[in-house]
Design a protein around this motif. Structure first.
Motif, short mmCIF file in Angstrom:
data_model
loop_
_atom_site.label_atom_id
_atom_site.label_comp_id
_atom_site.label_asym_id
_atom_site.label_seq_id
_atom_site.Cartn_x
_atom_site.Cartn_y
_atom_site.Cartn_z
N GLN A 62 0.83 -1.20 0.00
CA GLN A 62 0.00 0.00 0.00
C GLN A 62 0.87 1.25 0.00
O GLN A 62 1.82 1.36 0.76
N LYS A 63 0.53 2.21 -0.87
CA LYS A 63 1.28 3.45 -0.95
C LYS A 63 0.98 4.33 0.27
O LYS A 63 -0.18 4.46 0.68
N SER A 64 2.00 4.94 0.80
CA SER A 64 1.85 5.84 1.95
C SER A 64 1.97 7.29 1.48
O SER A 64 2.59 7.57 0.46
N SER A 65 1.39 8.17 2.26
CA SER A 65 1.38 9.59 1.93
C SER A 65 2.02 10.37 3.07
O SER A 65 1.84 10.04 4.24
N MET A 66 2.74 11.41 2.72
CA MET A 66 3.29 12.32 3.72
C MET A 66 2.59 13.66 3.57
O MET A 66 2.45 14.20 2.47
N ILE A 67 2.14 14.19 4.69
CA ILE A 67 1.39 15.44 4.73
C ILE A 67 2.26 16.46 5.45
O ILE A 67 2.57 16.30 6.64
N ILE A 68 2.66 17.50 4.73
CA ILE A 68 3.68 18.45 5.20
C ILE A 68 3.07 19.85 5.25
O ILE A 68 2.36 20.26 4.33
N ARG A 69 3.39 20.56 6.31
CA ARG A 69 2.97 21.95 6.44
C ARG A 69 4.15 22.86 6.14
O ARG A 69 5.26 22.64 6.63
N GLY A 70 3.92 23.88 5.31
CA GLY A 70 4.98 24.78 4.91
C GLY A 70 5.37 25.76 6.01
O GLY A 70 4.82 25.76 7.13
N GLY A 71 6.33 26.62 5.69
CA GLY A 71 6.80 27.59 6.67
C GLY A 71 5.74 28.59 7.05
O GLY A 71 5.65 29.01 8.21
#
Length: 339
Positions: A62-71
């Motif tokens: 299963q593909k995983s996702s990364m959820i990133i918040r910018g500066g």
């Protein structure tokens, strides 16, 4: 020397670099590895199993996702990232700290995070005066950015704003795409493919009726994309088949298309290439029609019906003095001779 996806230190001797590091994604334990000329070699069984889990496989998991918040991010972007993370759990990693990343200018940081967390999909949120409430959906190929789309949030309804029950964690959603642009426009076609890859959930061979609990509906209309999330309710209908009712669950988005970065046709074709061991063997003389019916073709030799053996019956036997149609026609054509 540091290993991507780890925190630790290493010492060098006799051409080797021995590293002790703590895995931040898999098990959180300390591993020991030796490096030489860019080749990672495990020193313990646990680190060997860790490296084997990162190796390419014929059938990927299963593909995983990364959820990133910018500066720079607003309250709307932060809550939107949390809601998408709630839909993607447990196949997602949420980065809570701010990261000064500009994906369209330099994607090196995203590629490093992809190796660190072993994720091929990402969602990046940012906010500034020029592009307020910005979300970037993207995916990786060989730990390099394949394509990404920038969508601006014009309207947002959070999960906490809708006072209804939500679906259980890990529920596979039913994806619905409506709108002519998803069929005709090249950018919308690629965006549909990306959203399908991002929200499709686990791969299953069959789905039971009671398992259809979540619906994600995407509509492309007049340059905007409307995303709605519904919970499926099965009501009594008086017959065997239940009556289906959709209940707004959240989150809901009204997106507007902004920038995009699409892979070239050659790279996109390479990313879809499958190894020989995965491709199903083509069976000869078997085809399927539009309704999925299996059709087969048989090749037979030409048959001589005159020599076909039929059932022997007394009524079909030839008697003396009887002429068949062929013998009568031959006798009629034969020239007469006068004595």
């Amino acid at each position: 020397m540091k290993v991507p996806g780890s925190t630790g230190s290493g010492c060098r001797f006799a051409g080797f670099t021995v590293c002790s590091y703590t895995c931040s994604h898999r098990c959180g334990q300390t591993h020991t590895m030796a490096h030489r000329d860019g080749i990672v070699k495990a020193k313990t069984r646990r680190s060997k199993r860790f490296l084997q889990s990162r190796e390419p496989k014929l059938t990927e998991g299963q593909k995983s996702s990364m959820i990133i918040r910018g500066g720079n991010s607003s309250e709307t972007v932060s809550q939107a990232l949390k809601d998408v993370y709630a839909l993607k759990k447990p196949n997602a990693v949420l980065y809570k700290r701010k990261n000064m990343v500009r994906p369209f200018d330099d994607s090196t940081a995203l590629e490093f995070f992809s190796k660190k967390s072993d994720c091929s999909l990402f969602l990046f949120g940012s906010h500034n005066k020029k592009r307020p409430n910005n979300l970037i959906f993207g995916r990786m190929f060989d730990f390099h950015v394949l394509d990404m789309f920038e969508l601006g949030i014009e309207r947002f309804v959070s999960l906490r704003d809708v006072k209804t029950d939500t679906c259980p964690e890990g529920t596979k959603p039913l994806l619905v795409f409506a709108g002519e642009l998803f069929e005709t426009d090249r950018e919308h076609q690629r965006l549909r493919n990306l959203l399908t890859d991002f929200f499709c959930g686990p791969r299953v061979s069959a789905v039971r009726l009671a398992g259809l609990e979540h619906v994600l509906h995407f509509t492309a209309l007049e340059g905007k994309i409307y995303m709605r999330s519904y919970k499926v309710l099965l009501k009594k209908s008086g017959c065997r088949t239940p009556r289906i009712q959709l209940q707004d669950m959240g989150p809901s988005f009204d997106f507007v298309m902004r920038r995009n970065h699409m892979a070239s046709d050659d790279l996109y074709k390479t990313a879809h290439r499958q190894p020989r061991g995965v491709k199903p063997k083509k069976k000869k003389n078997i085809s399927h029609d539009a309704f999925g019916t299996r059709l087969g073709r048989l090749h037979m030799q030409k048959q001589d019906l005159d020599k076909l053996q039929t059932r022997k019956m007394k009524g079909l036997r030839k008697r003396r003095g009887e002429q068949t149609a062929e013998t009568a026609a031959a006798a009629a054509k034969a020239p007469r001779t006068d004595e």
